[in-house]
Design a protein around this motif. Sequence first.
Motif, short mmCIF file in Angstrom:
data_model
loop_
_atom_site.label_atom_id
_atom_site.label_comp_id
_atom_site.label_asym_id
_atom_site.label_seq_id
_atom_site.Cartn_x
_atom_site.Cartn_y
_atom_site.Cartn_z
N GLU A 198 45.11 38.67 38.11
CA GLU A 198 44.52 39.17 36.87
C GLU A 198 43.24 39.91 37.21
OE1 GLU A 198 43.86 35.73 34.50
OE2 GLU A 198 45.97 35.24 34.34
N VAL A 199 42.76 40.71 36.28
CA VAL A 199 41.51 41.44 36.49
C VAL A 199 40.39 40.44 36.80
CG1 VAL A 199 39.77 42.89 35.38
CG2 VAL A 199 42.20 43.36 35.02
N GLY A 200 39.64 40.70 37.85
CA GLY A 200 38.55 39.83 38.25
C GLY A 200 38.91 38.87 39.37
N ASN A 201 40.20 38.68 39.66
CA ASN A 201 40.62 37.81 40.76
C ASN A 201 40.25 38.45 42.09
OD1 ASN A 201 43.81 36.66 39.38
ND2 ASN A 201 41.76 35.96 38.98
N ILE A 202 40.02 37.62 43.08
CA ILE A 202 39.80 38.10 44.44
C ILE A 202 41.09 37.85 45.21
CG2 ILE A 202 38.47 37.80 46.56
CD1 ILE A 202 36.17 36.78 44.68
N ILE A 203 41.60 38.91 45.83
CA ILE A 203 42.85 38.80 46.57
C ILE A 203 42.64 39.15 48.04
CG2 ILE A 203 44.27 39.28 44.54
CD1 ILE A 203 44.75 42.12 45.74
N GLU A 204 43.58 38.68 48.86
CA GLU A 204 43.57 39.01 50.29
C GLU A 204 44.90 39.65 50.63
OE1 GLU A 204 41.78 36.70 53.89
OE2 GLU A 204 43.73 35.83 53.40
N PHE A 205 44.85 40.67 51.47
CA PHE A 205 46.05 41.42 51.83
C PHE A 205 45.86 42.09 53.18
CE2 PHE A 205 43.17 44.12 49.59
CZ PHE A 205 43.25 45.35 50.18
N LYS A 206 46.95 42.53 53.75
CA LYS A 206 46.94 43.35 54.97
C LYS A 206 45.95 42.87 56.02
CE LYS A 206 47.05 48.18 56.33
NZ LYS A 206 46.76 49.54 55.91
N ASP A 207 46.27 41.77 56.68
CA ASP A 207 45.46 41.26 57.80
C ASP A 207 44.01 40.95 57.44
OD1 ASP A 207 47.70 41.49 59.43
OD2 ASP A 207 47.21 43.54 60.00
N GLY A 208 43.80 40.33 56.30
CA GLY A 208 42.46 39.81 55.99
C GLY A 208 41.58 40.67 55.12
N LEU A 209 42.02 41.84 54.68
CA LEU A 209 41.21 42.62 53.76
C LEU A 209 41.13 41.89 52.43
CD1 LEU A 209 42.50 46.26 54.37
CD2 LEU A 209 40.43 45.21 55.25
N GLN A 210 39.97 41.98 51.77
CA GLN A 210 39.79 41.32 50.48
C GLN A 210 39.20 42.28 49.48
OE1 GLN A 210 37.37 37.85 50.99
NE2 GLN A 210 38.81 36.86 52.37
N ASN A 217 50.78 46.29 46.29
CA ASN A 217 51.96 45.77 45.62
C ASN A 217 51.83 44.27 45.40
OD1 ASN A 217 54.81 44.54 45.61
ND2 ASN A 217 55.23 46.72 45.37
N HIS A 218 52.38 43.76 44.29
CA HIS A 218 52.29 42.33 43.98
C HIS A 218 52.86 41.45 45.09
CE1 HIS A 218 50.72 42.97 40.02
NE2 HIS A 218 51.82 43.56 39.55
N LYS A 219 53.83 41.96 45.84
CA LYS A 219 54.46 41.18 46.90
C LYS A 219 53.60 41.11 48.16
CE LYS A 219 59.01 42.66 45.37
NZ LYS A 219 60.15 43.51 45.69
N ARG A 220 52.52 41.88 48.22
CA ARG A 220 51.77 42.04 49.47
C ARG A 220 50.40 41.38 49.47
NH1 ARG A 220 55.76 43.71 52.28
NH2 ARG A 220 56.71 45.69 51.74
N TYR A 221 50.07 40.55 48.49
CA TYR A 221 48.76 39.92 48.48
C TYR A 221 48.87 38.44 48.11
CZ TYR A 221 48.90 40.43 43.37
OH TYR A 221 49.25 40.37 42.05
N THR A 222 47.78 37.72 48.38
CA THR A 222 47.64 36.35 47.90
C THR A 222 46.32 36.25 47.16
OG1 THR A 222 46.63 35.66 49.99
CG2 THR A 222 48.99 35.33 49.78
N ILE A 223 46.32 35.46 46.10
CA ILE A 223 45.10 35.26 45.31
C ILE A 223 44.27 34.19 46.02
CG2 ILE A 223 44.17 34.56 43.10
CD1 ILE A 223 46.91 35.42 41.88
N ILE A 224 43.03 34.52 46.41
CA ILE A 224 42.20 33.53 47.08
C ILE A 224 41.16 32.95 46.13
CG2 ILE A 224 42.58 34.45 49.38
CD1 ILE A 224 39.84 35.77 49.23
N HIS A 225 40.86 33.64 45.04
CA HIS A 225 39.97 33.06 44.03
C HIS A 225 40.37 33.63 42.69
CE1 HIS A 225 36.77 31.37 41.87
NE2 HIS A 225 35.81 32.20 42.16
N GLY A 226 40.91 32.76 41.85
CA GLY A 226 41.37 33.19 40.54
C GLY A 226 40.42 32.79 39.43
N SER A 227 40.67 33.30 38.26
CA SER A 227 39.80 33.02 37.12
C SER A 227 39.96 31.59 36.61
CB SER A 227 40.10 34.00 35.99
OG SER A 227 41.48 33.95 35.66
#
Length: 62
Positions: free
Chosen positions: A5-17, A50-60
Amino acid sequence: MKIAEVGNIIEFKDGLQGIVEKVNENSVIVDLTYMENFDELELEEKTVVNHKRYTIIHGSDE
């Protein structure tokens, strides 16, 4: 699969956030300036992930 969701912090592609700025049907737009080493990486300020390419590390809801 949980969609960010808007405001979430995500991680993708070898550690980019980044912070989610907009949620689209199949992807999110992410602000990469959140990272402390952003200037060193020489990346664009925003990117699409893409939604399939990230993980949420801090959600609302945390």
